[in-house]
Write a protein that holds these residues in place. Structure first.
Motif, PDB file in Angstrom:
ATOM      1  N   SER A   1      26.566  -7.979 -38.605  1.00 28.30           N
ATOM      2  CA  SER A   1      26.362  -6.537 -38.596  1.00 28.30           C
ATOM      3  C   SER A   1      25.198  -6.108 -39.482  1.00 28.30           C
ATOM      4  O   SER A   1      24.982  -4.932 -39.701  1.00 28.30           O
ATOM      5  CB  SER A   1      27.640  -5.828 -39.060  1.00 28.30           C
ATOM      6  N   GLY A   2      24.437  -7.061 -40.003  1.00 30.73           N
ATOM      7  CA  GLY A   2      23.341  -6.767 -40.906  1.00 30.73           C
ATOM      8  C   GLY A   2      22.070  -6.397 -40.180  1.00 30.73           C
ATOM      9  O   GLY A   2      22.077  -5.863 -39.078  1.00 30.73           O
ATOM     10  N   VAL A   3      20.921  -6.709 -40.806  1.00 36.98           N
ATOM     11  CA  VAL A   3      19.627  -6.283 -40.292  1.00 36.98           C
ATOM     12  C   VAL A   3      19.272  -6.996 -38.991  1.00 36.98           C
ATOM     13  O   VAL A   3      18.746  -6.391 -38.066  1.00 36.98           O
ATOM     14  CB  VAL A   3      18.532  -6.529 -41.357  1.00 36.98           C
ATOM     15  N   ASP A   4      19.526  -8.280 -38.920  1.00 31.88           N
ATOM     16  CA  ASP A   4      19.139  -9.050 -37.744  1.00 31.88           C
ATOM     17  C   ASP A   4      19.942  -8.637 -36.522  1.00 31.88           C
ATOM     18  O   ASP A   4      21.084  -8.210 -36.624  1.00 31.88           O
ATOM     19  CB  ASP A   4      19.330 -10.551 -38.015  1.00 31.88           C
ATOM     20  N   ASP A   5      19.320  -8.812 -35.354  1.00 29.72           N
ATOM     21  CA  ASP A   5      19.948  -8.447 -34.094  1.00 29.72           C
ATOM     22  C   ASP A   5      20.502  -9.704 -33.433  1.00 29.72           C
ATOM     23  O   ASP A   5      19.809 -10.721 -33.354  1.00 29.72           O
ATOM     24  CB  ASP A   5      18.911  -7.774 -33.187  1.00 29.72           C
ATOM     25  N   HIS A   6      21.746  -9.630 -32.959  1.00 32.91           N
ATOM     26  CA  HIS A   6      22.383 -10.761 -32.296  1.00 32.91           C
ATOM     27  C   HIS A   6      22.718 -10.345 -30.870  1.00 32.91           C
ATOM     28  O   HIS A   6      23.384  -9.343 -30.652  1.00 32.91           O
ATOM     29  CB  HIS A   6      23.647 -11.200 -33.029  1.00 32.91           C
ATOM     30  N   VAL A   7      22.265 -11.138 -29.899  1.00 32.79           N
ATOM     31  CA  VAL A   7      22.476 -10.837 -28.486  1.00 32.79           C
ATOM     32  C   VAL A   7      23.262 -11.976 -27.861  1.00 32.79           C
ATOM     33  O   VAL A   7      22.884 -13.151 -27.983  1.00 32.79           O
ATOM     34  CB  VAL A   7      21.133 -10.649 -27.749  1.00 32.79           C
ATOM     35  N   PHE A   8      24.369 -11.636 -27.168  1.00 32.64           N
ATOM     36  CA  PHE A   8      25.189 -12.617 -26.463  1.00 32.64           C
ATOM     37  C   PHE A   8      24.990 -12.403 -24.967  1.00 32.64           C
ATOM     38  O   PHE A   8      25.124 -11.291 -24.465  1.00 32.64           O
ATOM     39  CB  PHE A   8      26.662 -12.449 -26.834  1.00 32.64           C
ATOM     40  N   ILE A   9      24.717 -13.482 -24.231  1.00 31.21           N
ATOM     41  CA  ILE A   9      24.414 -13.370 -22.804  1.00 31.21           C
ATOM     42  C   ILE A   9      24.977 -14.580 -22.074  1.00 31.21           C
ATOM     43  O   ILE A   9      25.099 -15.668 -22.645  1.00 31.21           O
ATOM     44  CB  ILE A   9      22.882 -13.255 -22.564  1.00 31.21           C
ATOM     45  N   ASN A  10      25.335 -14.395 -20.807  1.00 32.81           N
ATOM     46  CA  ASN A  10      25.783 -15.509 -19.967  1.00 32.81           C
ATOM     47  C   ASN A  10      24.579 -16.217 -19.357  1.00 32.81           C
ATOM     48  O   ASN A  10      23.572 -15.580 -19.036  1.00 32.81           O
ATOM     49  CB  ASN A  10      26.673 -15.011 -18.836  1.00 32.81           C
ATOM     50  N   SER A  11      24.689 -17.510 -19.163  1.00 31.38           N
ATOM     51  CA  SER A  11      23.630 -18.233 -18.470  1.00 31.38           C
ATOM     52  C   SER A  11      23.505 -17.706 -17.043  1.00 31.38           C
ATOM     53  O   SER A  11      24.494 -17.339 -16.410  1.00 31.38           O
ATOM     54  CB  SER A  11      23.928 -19.740 -18.452  1.00 31.38           C
ATOM     55  N   GLY A  12      22.262 -17.621 -16.552  1.00 36.37           N
ATOM     56  CA  GLY A  12      22.012 -17.112 -15.216  1.00 36.37           C
ATOM     57  C   GLY A  12      21.704 -15.630 -15.168  1.00 36.37           C
ATOM     58  O   GLY A  12      21.257 -15.120 -14.140  1.00 36.37           O
ATOM     59  N   GLU A  13      21.935 -14.909 -16.260  1.00 31.46           N
ATOM     60  CA  GLU A  13      21.654 -13.479 -16.306  1.00 31.46           C
ATOM     61  C   GLU A  13      20.276 -13.215 -16.913  1.00 31.46           C
ATOM     62  O   GLU A  13      19.634 -14.122 -17.450  1.00 31.46           O
ATOM     63  CB  GLU A  13      22.744 -12.756 -17.102  1.00 31.46           C
ATOM     64  N   ASN A  14      19.837 -11.971 -16.820  1.00 28.05           N
ATOM     65  CA  ASN A  14      18.578 -11.556 -17.438  1.00 28.05           C
ATOM     66  C   ASN A  14      18.875 -10.861 -18.758  1.00 28.05           C
ATOM     67  O   ASN A  14      19.907 -10.195 -18.906  1.00 28.05           O
ATOM     68  CB  ASN A  14      17.807 -10.598 -16.517  1.00 28.05           C
ATOM     69  N   VAL A  15      17.967 -10.991 -19.718  1.00 28.79           N
ATOM     70  CA  VAL A  15      18.193 -10.398 -21.026  1.00 28.79           C
ATOM     71  C   VAL A  15      16.918  -9.722 -21.521  1.00 28.79           C
ATOM     72  O   VAL A  15      15.803 -10.136 -21.188  1.00 28.79           O
ATOM     73  CB  VAL A  15      18.667 -11.470 -22.045  1.00 28.79           C
ATOM     74  N   ARG A  16      17.109  -8.675 -22.305  1.00 29.71           N
ATOM     75  CA  ARG A  16      15.998  -7.942 -22.920  1.00 29.71           C
ATOM     76  C   ARG A  16      16.172  -7.997 -24.430  1.00 29.71           C
ATOM     77  O   ARG A  16      17.197  -7.557 -24.955  1.00 29.71           O
ATOM     78  CB  ARG A  16      15.978  -6.497 -22.428  1.00 29.71           C
ATOM     79  N   LEU A  17      15.171  -8.518 -25.131  1.00 32.67           N
ATOM     80  CA  LEU A  17      15.199  -8.624 -26.586  1.00 32.67           C
ATOM     81  C   LEU A  17      14.286  -7.548 -27.172  1.00 32.67           C
ATOM     82  O   LEU A  17      13.082  -7.528 -26.910  1.00 32.67           O
ATOM     83  CB  LEU A  17      14.746 -10.024 -27.033  1.00 32.67           C
ATOM     84  N   SER A  18      14.861  -6.659 -27.960  1.00 30.64           N
ATOM     85  CA  SER A  18      14.107  -5.535 -28.498  1.00 30.64           C
ATOM     86  C   SER A  18      13.225  -5.953 -29.666  1.00 30.64           C
ATOM     87  O   SER A  18      13.592  -6.822 -30.466  1.00 30.64           O
ATOM     88  CB  SER A  18      15.064  -4.432 -28.962  1.00 30.64           C
ATOM     89  N   CYS A  19      12.061  -5.303 -29.747  1.00 33.58           N
ATOM     90  CA  CYS A  19      11.155  -5.496 -30.881  1.00 33.58           C
ATOM     91  C   CYS A  19      11.223  -4.224 -31.725  1.00 33.58           C
ATOM     92  O   CYS A  19      10.608  -3.214 -31.397  1.00 33.58           O
ATOM     93  CB  CYS A  19       9.732  -5.756 -30.388  1.00 33.58           C
ATOM     94  N   ASN A  20      11.972  -4.278 -32.822  1.00 36.53           N
ATOM     95  CA  ASN A  20      12.237  -3.074 -33.605  1.00 36.53           C
ATOM     96  C   ASN A  20      11.098  -2.668 -34.540  1.00 36.53           C
ATOM     97  O   ASN A  20      11.176  -1.628 -35.185  1.00 36.53           O
ATOM     98  CB  ASN A  20      13.521  -3.266 -34.419  1.00 36.53           C
ATOM     99  N   ASN A  21      10.045  -3.487 -34.611  1.00 43.42           N
ATOM    100  CA  ASN A  21       8.928  -3.147 -35.492  1.00 43.42           C
ATOM    101  C   ASN A  21       7.638  -2.914 -34.705  1.00 43.42           C
ATOM    102  O   ASN A  21       6.542  -2.997 -35.258  1.00 43.42           O
ATOM    103  CB  ASN A  21       8.704  -4.243 -36.534  1.00 43.42           C
ATOM    104  N   SER A  22       7.791  -2.644 -33.374  1.00 44.59           N
ATOM    105  CA  SER A  22       6.609  -2.537 -32.529  1.00 44.59           C
ATOM    106  C   SER A  22       5.766  -1.330 -32.896  1.00 44.59           C
ATOM    107  O   SER A  22       6.272  -0.305 -33.357  1.00 44.59           O
ATOM    108  CB  SER A  22       7.014  -2.456 -31.052  1.00 44.59           C
TER     109      SER A  22
END
Length: 283
Positions: free
Chosen positions: A23-44
């Motif tokens: 629950s801290g600063v870093d972002d953790h993303v859980f996804i199933n294999s075969g799906e598409n994922v979007r990883l956010s860039c929080n300092n863009s």
């Protein structure tokens, strides 16, 4: 930076994240294999031409790999065709595989200088496979398998992550857990029919379900469910499907039974009549 320094840096990153918590600063993303994922860039910044995406993986890529360099996709990487950069500088990954897990770092460069801190995203991939005593192959990554009643089947659910050697700590301190549940969401550990075991290795948390199939298991669904503090983050569905041959040998429709018996009776009568005619002619 040397290979050793990169490896040390990755170790510090993982340790720091564990101390901070999910629950801290870093972002953790859980996804199933075969799906598409979007990883956010929080300092863009306003212009993605300053954005660089870097990938680390302590098992597969202990040395940093640049996927996107100043807004331009690196075509030398093995998965460049599945990667894309959105207008907000987030990273898209199509058709995620279990090999995509790891740390993704979004970094900004302005005039070859880094004006701020990195934005880290940890990607964790959930994958399911099966093995059956009646299958021609030892395992399958499909969500369905054609097997028959009376056979033993083992379903394996694997969470690929750079945190695997802390599986027990995840459960104790962060409330992250893998469960096998039925269609109603009930934990199958409470059912003596199922044998459920947990284990881990260098890069996976693993939970297996083993059971002997019954006739009524045809089209039954089991789910491997990943929860964080009792909230479902993602799940993999697994449906058992019996083959037509298995269905015909294990469960016969009542109307089909009547037809088969009627045909058999008619055949017996015809044979008896034919025998009487032949006997009469012979006499």
């Amino acid at each position: 930076m040397s290979d050793k320094c990169d490896l040390c840096l990755l170790g510090l990153i993982i340790l720091s994240s564990l101390l901070t918590g999910i629950s801290g600063v870093d972002d953790h993303v859980f996804i199933n294999s075969g799906e598409n994922v979007r990883l956010s860039c929080n300092n863009s910044l306003s212009d993605c031409k300053s954005t660089t995406w870097i990938y680390y993986n302590s098992f597969r890529h202990p040395v940093a790999v640049e996927l996107i360099t100043k807004g331009i996709k690196n075509k030398d990487t093995e998965r460049h065709e599945r990667l894309s950069l959105e207008s907000d500088c987030s990273l898209n990954i199509k058709n995620v595989t279990e090999e995509d897990y790891g740390l993704y770092r979004c970094r900004q460069y302005v005039n070859d200088r880094q004006p701020g801190t990195d934005a880290d995203v940890f990607l964790h991939v959930l994958h399911a496979s099966s093995s059956s005593s009646s299958s021609s192959s030892s395992s399958s990554s499909s969500s369905q398998t054609e097997i028959s009643p009376g056979r033993s089947v083992t379903l394996s659910c694997q969470l690929y992550s750079d945190y695997v050697f802390f599986c027990d700590d995840w459960v104790s301190y962060e409330g992250v857990e893998l469960l096998w549940v039925n269609q109603a969401g009930v934990d199958l550990k409470t059912d003596s029919r199922y044998q459920i075991l947990s284990s881990s290795d260098q890069y996976r948390c693993i939970i297996t379900l083993t059971t002997t199939l019954l006739n009524e298991d045809d089209n039954r669904e089991w789910r491997c469910q990943l929860t964080h503090r009792n909230q479902v983050k993602t799940s993999v569905r697994y449906t058992v499907k019996y083959s037509a041959q298995a269905d015909s040998t294990t469960a016969v429709n009542p109307s089909t039974q009547v037809i088969v018996i009627s045909v058999a009776a008619v055949a017996v009568l015809l044979l008896a009549l034919f025998w009487l005619i032949c006997r009469k002619r012979a006499g």
